[in-house]
Scaffold this motif. Structure first.
Motif, mmCIF file in Angstrom:
data_model
loop_
_atom_site.group_PDB
_atom_site.id
_atom_site.type_symbol
_atom_site.label_atom_id
_atom_site.label_comp_id
_atom_site.label_asym_id
_atom_site.label_seq_id
_atom_site.Cartn_x
_atom_site.Cartn_y
_atom_site.Cartn_z
ATOM 1 N N GLN A 333 2.646 2.030 -8.429
ATOM 2 C CA GLN A 333 2.936 0.867 -9.322
ATOM 3 C C GLN A 333 2.414 -0.444 -8.613
ATOM 4 N N PRO A 334 1.845 -1.214 -9.736
ATOM 5 C CA PRO A 334 1.152 -2.479 -9.160
ATOM 6 C C PRO A 334 2.077 -3.486 -8.305
ATOM 7 N N CYS A 335 3.461 -3.597 -8.399
ATOM 8 C CA CYS A 335 4.329 -4.359 -7.850
ATOM 9 C C CYS A 335 5.095 -3.718 -6.541
ATOM 10 N N ASP A 336 4.816 -2.615 -6.153
ATOM 11 C CA ASP A 336 5.233 -1.732 -5.043
ATOM 12 C C ASP A 336 4.497 -1.891 -4.084
ATOM 13 N N ASP A 337 4.801 -1.440 -2.825
ATOM 14 C CA ASP A 337 4.010 -1.129 -1.685
ATOM 15 C C ASP A 337 3.538 0.179 -1.580
ATOM 16 N N LEU A 338 2.210 0.327 -1.801
ATOM 17 C CA LEU A 338 1.806 1.733 -1.751
ATOM 18 C C LEU A 338 1.931 2.553 -0.464
ATOM 19 N N GLU A 378 -10.131 2.682 4.506
ATOM 20 C CA GLU A 378 -10.289 4.518 4.386
ATOM 21 C C GLU A 378 -9.012 5.018 4.007
ATOM 22 N N LYS A 379 -7.808 4.608 4.833
ATOM 23 C CA LYS A 379 -6.504 5.224 4.656
ATOM 24 C C LYS A 379 -5.974 4.944 3.157
ATOM 25 N N LEU A 380 -5.892 3.885 2.690
ATOM 26 C CA LEU A 380 -5.794 3.562 1.362
ATOM 27 C C LEU A 380 -6.616 4.433 0.289
ATOM 28 N N LEU A 427 -6.436 -1.728 -7.576
ATOM 29 C CA LEU A 427 -5.374 -1.332 -6.438
ATOM 30 C C LEU A 427 -5.915 -1.419 -5.353
ATOM 31 N N GLU A 428 -7.222 -0.796 -5.105
ATOM 32 C CA GLU A 428 -7.733 -0.943 -3.763
ATOM 33 C C GLU A 428 -8.356 -2.327 -3.496
ATOM 34 N N LYS A 459 3.566 -4.420 9.850
ATOM 35 C CA LYS A 459 2.563 -3.375 8.966
ATOM 36 C C LYS A 459 1.567 -3.669 8.549
ATOM 37 N N GLU A 460 0.260 -3.065 8.521
ATOM 38 C CA GLU A 460 -1.044 -3.271 8.107
ATOM 39 C C GLU A 460 -0.959 -3.179 6.436
ATOM 40 N N THR A 461 -0.754 -4.047 5.589
ATOM 41 C CA THR A 461 -0.549 -3.738 4.080
ATOM 42 C C THR A 461 -1.012 -5.080 3.443
ATOM 43 N N ALA A 462 -0.724 -5.026 2.111
ATOM 44 C CA ALA A 462 -0.815 -6.034 1.271
ATOM 45 C C ALA A 462 0.863 -6.537 1.135
ATOM 46 N N PRO A 463 1.052 -7.607 0.833
ATOM 47 C CA PRO A 463 2.312 -8.310 0.372
ATOM 48 C C PRO A 463 2.831 -7.956 -0.879
ATOM 49 N N THR A 464 3.785 -7.442 -1.371
ATOM 50 C CA THR A 464 4.290 -7.319 -2.651
ATOM 51 C C THR A 464 4.503 -8.618 -3.266
#
Length: 684
Positions: A333-338, A378-380, A427-428, A459-464
């Motif tokens: 989902q676009p608004c969730d943390d993948l 790469e993990k994403l 999303l990527e 955590k290495e991620t994008a903020p929701t």
């Protein structure tokens, strides 16, 4: 109408797939049914004899409904089988003094055949029409036989489920010191005297009919009963026309379902029943001229939407964001943390990098200052491509945003379609452009007392979108502001639009105002602000001004703002170590002056440099190696400045937060990996 067509297509596909029948809590609803929360289960036999009853608190069930009852907000329109006590109990009027909505009037067969009476309104009339038709069912007949006796309230009182007061009426106010279980699920309403009263007639009753040979006694789960009602309900319709969704002639819907986002939700997506308010008049003479939708198509589309929202939709107060494929396969989902289902954080990323380096013969020591964005990317990519086995590149992905225009109306605020390959790429792009170290918490495996300890990790991620809204406006923001922010960010995610500069500035300004935030909140805001600035620069509206930043410490970056951020982190580190040695827990000068430093870096730095000298002298006793390393690091940063840039007046941009955060992360990761030369000194 495209979104309705996609939902209808989804219903048809999912209905044929038996894999989706396993979820008891969220099953695809049949046509002609709605969902409600029931409170009481009444058991009867096949002859309509009372066997017992049970109060179950709250349980969501699927129940038969007419067009009118499915869309009712008030009034006498009854559901045909499962309904509130005041609808299905004849003796409710005797025990409450209120009239209730039960009708003792019965209809003759000749009357039932009249076109104008094909949609009876009251409970008994509706149920009698069903059991008198060729589509009757033994369970429906048993319920009809029981309710005609008019003893439902008396039976429930005898079972100690309903409670009477001293006058023999249904209790509306609990006596002092006495607990009434059913009152916990009822909403209190104040009368003219200001007394909060509860009406036990609002309790919802479901039926369990125990017939020998019938494998499923629960009426809300019996397939045969559901099919019986669907056939009868269809036989009561006669208005045909062109369905603008399917493009075929079929029976048209007079009203459209509600309960879309949750049971009890009164907002409708499609409605044209406000004839007195002249909603459509002036352009059309009838509602069908504006929009005509088939009864079956409307119900299937709304049921599919309800099912999808419950399973995978993002809910933000009255707002819903949903992405789905007509195949019904779950989507990111676009608004969730993948990466939410994935626990690896920066530390585990570093472990992976160590293994990679070990394989190249470069040893197991990792330079934590290098950019780990490629590893994350790469993990994403592997995570998203895991869906490719079930979804083809040319399969459609629909993205829908809903919100309440009024309490009774639901509006489509966003809709677009993409191929799966396009959706995956957007999303990527969002995660790669916005990736940064974001502060998160999780339950620790270590348990202290009765509660598990909460541990903090980066955590290495994008903020929701929700985290961005909280970082920009704080946890006390207005609900409408939060919804507007999420809606704006949705277009950035789905359409790869530039990040709104006002949101970036809000996040950066709050991150600089460290003294105004609690430490945990500031740490979160800092990570989000860095992600926002990095993403804004990557997607800058002016292509010539676009710039990419690495996620690791960039020692080759000689930008004034970036270097000043690193200097601030060094000053904070030196004073923090000195305070820790003295067992002092208070903010450092760098923390207190962060806002002033962002506004006037040159003059504030001179003040900070003087302020850390006493702490530097304190650390020289026993921590000389640490001081030496910090001095070397500070000199290398100062030497990287252009002289004019160092003394230049003017506020720092959000880039200084990148340098500051990366330098802090380098200190943290060097300590955690045991590489203490830069943080603790060689000879400690």
């Amino acid at each position: 109408m495209t979104w309705l067509n996609r939902l209808y297509e989804t219903y048809e596909n999912v209905q044929k797939d038996s894999r989706y029948d396993d979820d008891e809590d969220n099953r695809l609803m049949p046509v002609g049914h709605t969902s409600q929360q029931v409170h009481i289960i009444v058991r009867i036999d096949g002859n309509g004899n009372f066997l017992g009853a049970e109060f179950i608190n709250k349980q969501s069930v699927i129940l038969p409904a007419t067009e009118d009852s499915a869309g009712r907000t008030s009034g006498r329109v009854a559901h045909p089988l499962i309904d509130q006590i005041k609808y299905c109990a004849e003796d409710y009027a005797h025990y409450s003094g209120n009239e209730g909505y039960f009708s003792r009037e019965t209809l003759s067969e000749d009357t039932l055949k009249k076109p104008e009476d094909k949609q009876p309104k009251t409970y008994l009339e509706t149920l009698q029409g069903w059991v008198s038709s060729p589509y009757t069912h033994p369970m429906a007949q048993a319920v009809y036989d029981y309710v005609r006796k008019g003893t439902l309230v008396a039976d429930l009182v005898r079972e100690n489920i309903l409670h009477l007061d001293t006058d023999g009426k249904l209790m509306t106010v609990a006596p002092e010191g006495q607990e009434i279980p059913v009152f916990k699920v009822l909403t209190a309403k104040k009368d003219t005297d200001g007394i909060a009263r509860r009406d036990q007639g609002n309790l919802m009753v479901a039926w369990q009919v125990e017939i020998p040979g019938e494998p499923e006694p629960r009426t809300w789960k019996n397939d045969g009963l559901q099919k019986s009602w669907i056939a009868y309900d269809a036989s009561q319709m006669d208005k045909k026309g062109l369905c603008m969704v399917s493009g075929t002639e079929m029976l048209l819907a007079n009203q459209h379902p509600r309960n879309i986002r949750r049971p009890g939700d009164g907002a409708k997506l499609v409605s044209a029943n406000d004839k007195s308010g002249f909603t459509y008049r002036g352009r059309f003479t009838t509602a069908e001229e504006a929009c005509s939708i088939g009864y079956t198509v409307s119900h299937k589309a709304h049921n599919a939407l309800r099912w999808l929202i419950a399973r995978q939709g993002y809910k933000n107060d009255t707002q819903v964001i949903l992405a789905w494929t007509p195949k019904g396969i779950p989507l990111p989902q676009p608004c969730d943390d993948l990466m939410a289902d994935d626990l690896p954080d920066f530390e585990s990323m570093a472990d992976t990098a160590e293994k990679d380096l070990a394989g190249t013969g470069q040893g197991t020591q990792v330079d934590h200052r290098r950019d780990l964005g490629a590893t994350f990317s790469e993990k994403l990519k592997r995570s998203l491509r895991g869906y490719d086995g079930k979804i083809g590149d040319s399969d459609t992905v629909a993205i829908l945003g809903l919100d309440s225009a009024t309490p009774g109306r639901l509006s489509v605020v966003f809709y677009m379609e993409q191929f799966w390959s396009e959706y995956r790429e957007t999303l990527e792009s969002w995660y790669n452009d916005m990736s940064w170290w974001i502060r998160r918490t999780r339950e620790s495996a270590i348990q202290t007392g009765k509660k598990k300890k909460t541990e903090v990790f980066w955590k290495e991620t994008a903020p929701t979108p929700n985290e961005i809204a909280m970082a920009a406006y704080g946890k006390r923001m207005d609900t409408q502001l939060k919804k507007n922010t999420v809606e704006r960010l949705l277009s950035c995610i789905a359409e790869k639009r530039p990040i709104p500069i006002d949101l970036v500035n809000c996040c950066v300004n709050r991150a600089c105002n460290r003294a105004g935030l609690e430490n945990w909140e500031w740490e979160t805001v800092l990570g989000v602000a860095c992600a926002m600035y990095k993403g804004y620069c990557k997607r800058h509206p002016v292509k010539t001004q676009r710039r990419e930043y690495t996620m690791g410490l960039d020692e080759n970056n000689t930008s004034r703002d970036y270097l000043y951020g690193r200097l601030l982190a060094v000053a904070e580190r030196m004073e923090r170590v000195a305070l820790a040695r003295a067992d002092e827990n208070r903010p450092t000068n760098a923390e207190r002056l962060m806002q002033r430093f962002a506004d006037s870096p040159y003059t504030t730095w001179r003040q900070l440099e003087m302020a850390i000298q006493p702490y530097r002298q304190r650390l020289m006793q026993g921590r000389a190696g640490f001081v030496s390393n910090m001095d070397k690091l500070m000199d290398s940063i100062l030497n990287a400045f252009e002289p004019e840039a160092f003394m230049k007046a003017g506020r720092l941009s959000g880039e200084f937060l990148l340098g500051y955060h990366c330098q802090r992360q380098a200190f943290r990761n060097a300590k955690e990996s045991g590489n203490d030369e830069q943080t603790q000194g060689e000879n400690e």
